[in-house]
Design a protein around this motif. Structure first.
Motif, short mmCIF file in Angstrom:
data_model
loop_
_atom_site.label_atom_id
_atom_site.label_comp_id
_atom_site.label_asym_id
_atom_site.label_seq_id
_atom_site.Cartn_x
_atom_site.Cartn_y
_atom_site.Cartn_z
N SER A 195 -25.27 -8.23 81.18
CA SER A 195 -25.48 -8.07 79.85
C SER A 195 -24.38 -7.88 78.72
N ALA A 199 -22.87 -10.34 76.25
CA ALA A 199 -22.09 -10.30 74.85
C ALA A 199 -20.68 -10.53 74.54
N CYS A 200 -20.18 -10.43 75.50
CA CYS A 200 -18.08 -11.16 75.79
C CYS A 200 -18.29 -12.73 75.56
N SER A 202 -20.84 -14.45 73.91
CA SER A 202 -20.91 -14.69 72.44
C SER A 202 -20.20 -14.53 70.98
N ASP A 204 -19.97 -11.73 69.82
CA ASP A 204 -20.90 -11.16 69.12
C ASP A 204 -19.69 -9.67 68.96
N ALA A 206 -20.46 -6.96 67.56
CA ALA A 206 -21.18 -6.34 67.20
C ALA A 206 -22.16 -5.34 68.70
N THR A 207 -22.66 -6.49 69.29
CA THR A 207 -22.99 -6.67 69.94
C THR A 207 -22.82 -6.21 71.03
N LEU A 208 -21.42 -6.00 71.55
CA LEU A 208 -20.21 -6.26 72.52
C LEU A 208 -19.95 -4.46 72.25
N GLU A 210 -23.01 -2.18 71.64
CA GLU A 210 -23.69 -1.91 72.38
C GLU A 210 -23.10 -1.43 73.32
N LYS A 211 -22.91 -2.38 74.19
CA LYS A 211 -22.45 -2.93 76.02
C LYS A 211 -21.69 -1.14 76.48
N ARG A 286 -23.69 1.80 80.54
CA ARG A 286 -23.28 1.21 79.53
C ARG A 286 -22.05 1.55 79.72
#
Length: 312
Positions: A195, A199-200, A202, A204, A206-208, A210-211, A286
């Motif tokens: 996951s 995110a890496c 992408s 993004d 903000a999404t990263l 969250e991880k 996480r």
């Protein structure tokens, strides 16, 4: 015993023991090159003896392990001074799948419950933890819990009493146990890293974020050979921007996930060459720690699996 038989015995001993000594050296030193140097010095000490002295050694494997342990203690004792001159952060060397350095050969009759404190895997989290032990603690723990030597045997190797060695190993094991209580299974780690990896790629941020654990930390090791953060990068937002920036600054990099030695790693390749290996600690679903090795000297096992001696 004539000279020919002595020479044949020496050659057979070296051939049989090299892989095991390298595995010991890697766990004690966290570096393939240092492990190889320690093995070389061990062999020098063996051949420095007279032929008569070598012939008198009843257990050459035990002699070599004793010499190797003393060499590693000397290296560990000087490591602090050497690392003061190291450029940036120092990390243990990540091993490619199939590396001979990862496979211990345990002595018969060792206690499985005690051996479980340091498993056959050589995850980066474990190697970082081993690096934080004192030299004596590290040697005692590795020889007893991984390679199955009795405390009386280790005492002879390191010049301490069996009781002192038992205490060293017990103290070290408590630190290992504290770490292992936070461990996740390889499958759980793989799911979180997959996951995170998506995110890496992408980009993004903000999404990263969250991880990542809010107090996530990246430690990068470039060794002064390549560009890398000289100090740890701390905090989810800074870590996310740092990692996303890698893919922006190096668009030619191809990244993939690979499983080996009990963990999932992100491998960065530039063409056929491995440019970096990232390993992770997962906590509460996480990423809490990222260890990024970029130093080319620590990625040599990724260019091809080491040759095993014939007969292994």
């Amino acid at each position: 015993m004539n000279d020919a038989h002595v020479a044949e015995g020496d050659a057979a001993t070296l051939l049989t023991e090299r892989a095991r000594l390298l595995a010991i050296g890697y766990r004690m030193l966290g570096s393939r090159s240092e492990a190889e140097d320690a093995v070389q010095e061990t062999y020098v000490r063996w051949y420095r003896q007279t032929e008569h002295e070598r012939a008198e050694v009843r257990n050459p494997a035990a002699w070599l392990t004793t010499a190797m342990s003393r060499v590693c203690l000397n290296v560990l004792g000087s490591a602090r001074h050497r690392r003061e001159s190291y450029v940036g952060e120092w990390l243990p060397e990540p091993l490619a799948a199939g590396s001979v350095l990862a496979a211990p050969s345990r002595a018969a009759g060792a206690d499985p419950a005690e051996q479980a404190a340091v498993a056959d895997d050589v995850t980066m989290a474990l190697m970082v933890l081993l690096d934080a032990l004192t030299p004596a603690e590290r040697v005692a723990l590795v020889l007893h819990d991984v390679f199955g030597y009795q405390f009386s045997e280790i005492a002879d190797m390191v010049g301490r009493t069996p009781q002192a060695v038992r205490k060293l190993a017990s103290t070290a094991r408590r630190h290992i146990d504290e770490e292992r209580r936070r461990d996740v299974t390889p499958l759980q780690q793989r799911q979180v890293v997959e996951s995170f990896f998506a995110a890496c790629r992408s980009g993004d941020v903000a999404t990263l974020v969250e991880k990542l654990d809010p107090e996530a930390v990246v430690v990068a090791d470039g060794g002064g050979q390549v560009s890398a953060a000289l100090n740890p990068v701390c905090g989810a937002d800074r870590v996310a921007r740092f990692l996303a920036g890698i893919f922006i600054k190096w668009p030619e990099i191809e990244a993939s996930l690979e499983d080996a030695h009990g963990e999932t790693r992100m491998v960065l390749r530039r063409g056929a060459a491995v440019a970096g290996v990232a390993t992770f600690r997962v906590a509460a679903g996480r990423i809490s720690n990222v260890w990024l090795v970029l130093n080319p000297g620590k990625l040599e096992t990724w260019t091809g699996i080491e040759d095993l001696p014939e007969g292994d």
